[in-house]
Design an enzyme around this catalytic site. Sequence first.
Site, mmCIF file in Angstrom:
data_model
loop_
_atom_site.group_PDB
_atom_site.id
_atom_site.type_symbol
_atom_site.label_atom_id
_atom_site.label_comp_id
_atom_site.label_asym_id
_atom_site.label_seq_id
_atom_site.Cartn_x
_atom_site.Cartn_y
_atom_site.Cartn_z
ATOM 1 N N TYR A 1 -24.469 -53.411 -38.908
ATOM 2 C CA TYR A 1 -23.037 -53.128 -39.012
ATOM 3 C C TYR A 1 -22.841 -51.846 -39.829
ATOM 4 O O TYR A 1 -22.854 -51.850 -41.052
ATOM 5 C CB TYR A 1 -22.278 -54.288 -39.654
ATOM 6 C CG TYR A 1 -22.343 -55.605 -38.869
ATOM 7 C CD1 TYR A 1 -22.754 -55.631 -37.535
ATOM 8 C CD2 TYR A 1 -22.008 -56.809 -39.470
ATOM 9 C CE1 TYR A 1 -22.819 -56.823 -36.833
ATOM 10 C CE2 TYR A 1 -22.061 -58.003 -38.760
ATOM 11 C CZ TYR A 1 -22.470 -58.000 -37.449
ATOM 12 O OH TYR A 1 -22.529 -59.188 -36.749
ATOM 13 N N PRO B 1 -14.300 -65.684 -33.134
ATOM 14 C CA PRO B 1 -13.527 -66.932 -33.121
ATOM 15 C C PRO B 1 -12.057 -66.744 -32.761
ATOM 16 O O PRO B 1 -11.391 -67.690 -32.371
ATOM 17 C CB PRO B 1 -13.658 -67.432 -34.563
ATOM 18 C CG PRO B 1 -13.870 -66.190 -35.374
ATOM 19 C CD PRO B 1 -14.695 -65.290 -34.498
ATOM 20 N N LEU B 2 -11.560 -65.492 -32.876
ATOM 21 C CA LEU B 2 -10.123 -65.275 -32.661
ATOM 22 C C LEU B 2 -9.777 -64.859 -31.235
ATOM 23 O O LEU B 2 -8.611 -64.586 -30.945
ATOM 24 C CB LEU B 2 -9.620 -64.192 -33.623
ATOM 25 C CG LEU B 2 -9.606 -64.627 -35.083
ATOM 26 C CD1 LEU B 2 -9.345 -63.432 -35.982
ATOM 27 C CD2 LEU B 2 -8.540 -65.687 -35.295
ATOM 28 N N GLY C 1 -7.519 -64.950 -26.266
ATOM 29 C CA GLY C 1 -7.333 -64.449 -24.905
ATOM 30 C C GLY C 1 -5.979 -64.803 -24.321
ATOM 31 O O GLY C 1 -4.959 -64.792 -25.003
HETATM 32 N N1 LIG Z 1 -24.159 -62.697 -33.989
HETATM 33 C C1 LIG Z 1 -23.562 -61.799 -33.234
HETATM 34 O O1 LIG Z 1 -24.110 -61.314 -32.242
HETATM 35 C C2 LIG Z 1 -22.190 -61.360 -33.605
HETATM 36 C C3 LIG Z 1 -21.425 -60.594 -32.707
HETATM 37 C C4 LIG Z 1 -20.137 -60.218 -33.080
HETATM 38 C C5 LIG Z 1 -19.646 -60.602 -34.320
HETATM 39 N N2 LIG Z 1 -20.420 -61.324 -35.185
HETATM 40 C C6 LIG Z 1 -19.907 -61.756 -36.491
HETATM 41 O O2 LIG Z 1 -18.782 -62.557 -36.277
HETATM 42 C C7 LIG Z 1 -17.671 -62.036 -36.996
HETATM 43 C C8 LIG Z 1 -16.401 -62.301 -36.221
HETATM 44 O O3 LIG Z 1 -16.462 -61.724 -34.937
HETATM 45 P P1 LIG Z 1 -15.516 -60.536 -34.532
HETATM 46 O O4 LIG Z 1 -15.158 -59.750 -35.749
HETATM 47 O O5 LIG Z 1 -16.166 -59.837 -33.391
HETATM 48 O O6 LIG Z 1 -14.286 -61.268 -33.877
HETATM 49 P P2 LIG Z 1 -12.968 -62.012 -34.418
HETATM 50 O O7 LIG Z 1 -13.149 -62.411 -35.822
HETATM 51 O O8 LIG Z 1 -12.622 -63.042 -33.421
HETATM 52 O O9 LIG Z 1 -11.878 -60.883 -34.264
HETATM 53 C C9 LIG Z 1 -11.854 -59.743 -35.044
HETATM 54 C C10 LIG Z 1 -10.773 -58.837 -34.487
HETATM 55 O O10 LIG Z 1 -9.532 -59.470 -34.622
HETATM 56 C C11 LIG Z 1 -8.674 -58.699 -35.481
HETATM 57 N N3 LIG Z 1 -8.042 -59.658 -36.406
HETATM 58 C C12 LIG Z 1 -8.641 -60.399 -37.379
HETATM 59 N N4 LIG Z 1 -7.754 -61.177 -38.022
HETATM 60 C C13 LIG Z 1 -6.553 -60.923 -37.429
HETATM 61 C C14 LIG Z 1 -5.243 -61.408 -37.651
HETATM 62 N N5 LIG Z 1 -4.987 -62.335 -38.581
HETATM 63 N N6 LIG Z 1 -4.240 -60.912 -36.872
HETATM 64 C C15 LIG Z 1 -4.479 -59.987 -35.928
HETATM 65 N N7 LIG Z 1 -5.706 -59.485 -35.665
HETATM 66 C C16 LIG Z 1 -6.737 -59.954 -36.414
HETATM 67 C C17 LIG Z 1 -9.555 -57.726 -36.208
HETATM 68 O O11 LIG Z 1 -8.877 -56.508 -36.424
HETATM 69 P P3 LIG Z 1 -8.358 -56.082 -37.902
HETATM 70 O O12 LIG Z 1 -9.546 -55.540 -38.615
HETATM 71 O O13 LIG Z 1 -7.315 -55.075 -37.612
HETATM 72 O O14 LIG Z 1 -7.797 -57.304 -38.552
HETATM 73 C C18 LIG Z 1 -10.688 -57.532 -35.212
HETATM 74 O O15 LIG Z 1 -10.367 -56.532 -34.273
HETATM 75 C C19 LIG Z 1 -18.005 -60.560 -37.184
HETATM 76 O O16 LIG Z 1 -17.270 -59.975 -38.238
HETATM 77 C C20 LIG Z 1 -19.482 -60.635 -37.427
HETATM 78 O O17 LIG Z 1 -19.738 -60.978 -38.781
HETATM 79 C C21 LIG Z 1 -21.661 -61.700 -34.830
#
Ligand SMILES: NC(=O)c1ccc[n+]([C@@H]2O[C@H](COP(=O)([O-])OP(=O)(O)OC[C@H]3O[C@@H](n4cnc5c(N)ncnc54)[C@H](OP(=O)(O)O)[C@@H]3O)[C@@H](O)[C@H]2O)c1
Length: 284
Positions: free
Chosen positions: A64, A210-211, A214
């Site tokens: 990252y 998790p968010l 969709g």
């Molecule tokens: N193991 C793997 O292959 C893998 C792959 C992907 C991710 N991950 C891990 O999983 C974590 C979560 O996944 P993710 O970050 O891809 O997806 P996510 O948590 O589902 O979504 C993050 C996105 O949603 C936005 N967001 C977050 N909170 C929000 C809110 N309250 N209201 C509106 N928008 C919001 C964020 O933008 P803003 O910054 O503008 O809030 C960001 O664009 C990552 O941070 C990482 O640690 C692991």
Amino acid sequence: MSAVAASGTLTLGDDLEVHRLGFGAMRITGDGVWGPPADRDVAVAVVRRVVELGVNLIDTADSYGPRVSEQLIAEALHPYPDGLVIATKGGLQRSGPGQWSRNGRPEHLRTACEGSLRDLRTDRIDLYQLHAPDPDVPYAESVGAMKELQDEGKIHHVGVSNVSVEQLDEARSIVDVVSVQNRFNLSDRSSAEVLAVCERDGLGFFPWFPLAAGDLARPGGVVAEIAQAHDATPGQVALAWLLARSPVMLPIPGTGSAEHLEENIAAAGLELDDEELERLDDAV
Ligand SMILES: NC(=O)c1ccc[n+]([C@@H]2O[C@H](COP(=O)([O-])OP(=O)(O)OC[C@H]3O[C@@H](n4cnc5c(N)ncnc54)[C@H](OP(=O)(O)O)[C@@H]3O)[C@@H](O)[C@H]2O)c1
């Protein structure tokens, strides 16, 4: 009681007790998870706020940034407070914004782990996760490298990520695995069988992305309707559904915004009734 405490707790291995809602630190980097964040002070403040809110599991990876997320966590929090679990990962390499390639060669995993130890300014990683199986390297060789790092005391616990049930079984035949991190959310439940294994055997399951509510979050959709009834946001409903789905579920929503962070953690206190959970279960 802190808001996050309402999520309950999960014990990783036999000794790391954490709240069931964590923080994903992938979003504190630059666009495309590449380079430094637009505003370093904001990113550091978000990470400090994570801990102030009582969250005690932070997920990150050497890839990252690369390195940026781990270095920011150290800048914001080192020396680390008691009870904080930092889960990092190795096994992916970066060549540019939005570009990810897998590298599960044992020598790469060793170099990656040693880099994470330096960037996190620690002498032992609480939870080291193999980021993804590498199709060019036998999985047993990659997992074997994780075991070696654990035997040398560089890693406390081992986790895996982006695995099938068969890959999880193979990993567990080589090393004690305490957690799995796979993509899972309201609209993608393709890892339901892996989750079932984790629940059966008491392994933590960290659903990434998790968010991604969709289409379910579209106006008039089920998620939006339930959110409105609770004066909540669709994202909070998505997190509350995950938390209710399994006692081993530990979502790690990611954000670079303190406001979004507060909103996400507040989801720990959102209780959906059985009928609402059933509607969400059936919605896909
Ligand atoms: N193991 C793997 O292959 C893998 C792959 C992907 C991710 N991950 C891990 O999983 C974590 C979560 O996944 P993710 O970050 O891809 O997806 P996510 O948590 O589902 O979504 C993050 C996105 O949603 C936005 N967001 C977050 N909170 C929000 C809110 N309250 N209201 C509106 N928008 C919001 C964020 O933008 P803003 O910054 O503008 O809030 C960001 O664009 C990552 O941070 C990482 O640690 C692991």
